[in-house]
Design an enzyme around this catalytic site. Sequence first.
Site, PDB file in Angstrom:
ATOM      1  N   ASP A   1       0.789  -1.244  -0.142  1.00 27.87           N
ATOM      2  CA  ASP A   1      -0.032   0.059   0.044  1.00 27.87           C
ATOM      3  C   ASP A   1       0.758   1.175  -0.147  1.00 27.87           C
ATOM      4  O   ASP A   1       2.201   1.142   0.357  1.00 27.87           O
ATOM      5  CB  ASP A   1      -0.932   0.081   1.089  1.00 27.87           C
ATOM      6  CG  ASP A   1      -0.184   0.152   2.782  1.00 27.87           C
ATOM      7  OD1 ASP A   1       0.305   0.980   2.891  1.00 27.87           O
ATOM      8  OD2 ASP A   1      -0.304  -0.862   3.324  1.00 27.87           O
ATOM      9  N   THR A   2       0.228   2.466  -0.383  1.00 28.45           N
ATOM     10  CA  THR A   2       0.914   3.873  -0.377  1.00 28.45           C
ATOM     11  C   THR A   2       1.767   4.025   0.797  1.00 28.45           C
ATOM     12  O   THR A   2       3.035   4.423   0.718  1.00 28.45           O
ATOM     13  CB  THR A   2      -0.008   4.883  -0.819  1.00 28.45           C
ATOM     14  OG1 THR A   2      -0.763   4.310  -1.881  1.00 28.45           O
ATOM     15  CG2 THR A   2       0.982   5.936  -1.034  1.00 28.45           C
TER      16      THR A   2
END
Length: 353
Positions: free
Chosen positions: A218-219
């Site tokens: 994820d970011t």
Amino acid sequence: MTPSPRSGSTSGNNQPRGGKPRSGAPKSGGFKSGAPKSGAPKSGGFKSGAAKSGGFKSGAPKSGGRKPSQTGARPYNNEQYGTTVRPTKNRPTEQNRRPERTTDDVDMHNAEGVRLQKVMAMAGVASRRLCEDMIMEGRVQVDGVTVTQLGLRVDPETVDIAVDGMTIQTNESLVYMVFNKPKGVVSTMDDPEGRPCISDFLKKRQTRERLFHVGRLDTSTEGLLLLTNDGELANRLSHPKYNIPKTYLVQVRGPMAHGVGAQLKDGVELEDGWQKVDSFRLVDSTPGHVLAEVVLHSGKNRIVRRMFDAVGYPVERLVRVKFGPVALGDQRQGSVRVLGRHEVGYLLADVGM
């Protein structure tokens, strides 16, 4: 907390660096967060705990007449074994290797092909002479058939060659790389919203390849992301059937109550079912912060963050430091490096290729 590794060469051949951190590196606690600045980000990852020991010893004779290697020459001796790769769980050993057919039983000679030892040497296994030793010692298989005599010619584009049960990659069109993803970068090759993405960190010649990222982060999560144009390997590494372990360093608010690690190993109930980690250990602690290492096989979305939320310790920082047999080592954050041939071999072995 664990200091950041020094920036520098990202080669898989470099030894992990110890000693005191450079001036300016945080001594405790204060991990910097936020998206990377323009250009190549500075080093910022956790230490991965890669081994300090170097490569295999060569079995080549020092001088005089040529002799077969007494201790068994190791494939890929020019690469630093142990710094970025661990032994694979599926690699055959002398004790458990099944009996194989030999060239006495099967005619495999291709008169228009290339000599087997030359193919091996071109793939970086060892020098041609050491490759000949490996063949005569019965350690080389072609399409599952053990070769024990010199002179065999093969087509490297159509046969599978293995040394000590580990497949060697002879297809030069296949690409295998490791990207140390910084926080704030999305795990896609292109982002319609204009956010930093993987292709922003690749060289122009690398962006021409149709690369797959194996799994995703994820970011807000940092660390190891495998990139390849080998679709079959990418699919197998992502498939739950092969149980490829992933190792993460997790920073949470401390102190941590006794028994949290046991709870994570026993399993916690999430909205999509029960999940558990394979292993848990505390790595470091400073006032207000705890650093833990967890290993798990699941590749579900945000699984580590959700599990720590479930036990009451929201994640402050998360870094993936290993994927299967490949470790991040001291690779600089935001950099991309090509996997060594022995790393590729161990990845292939882990998924039965």
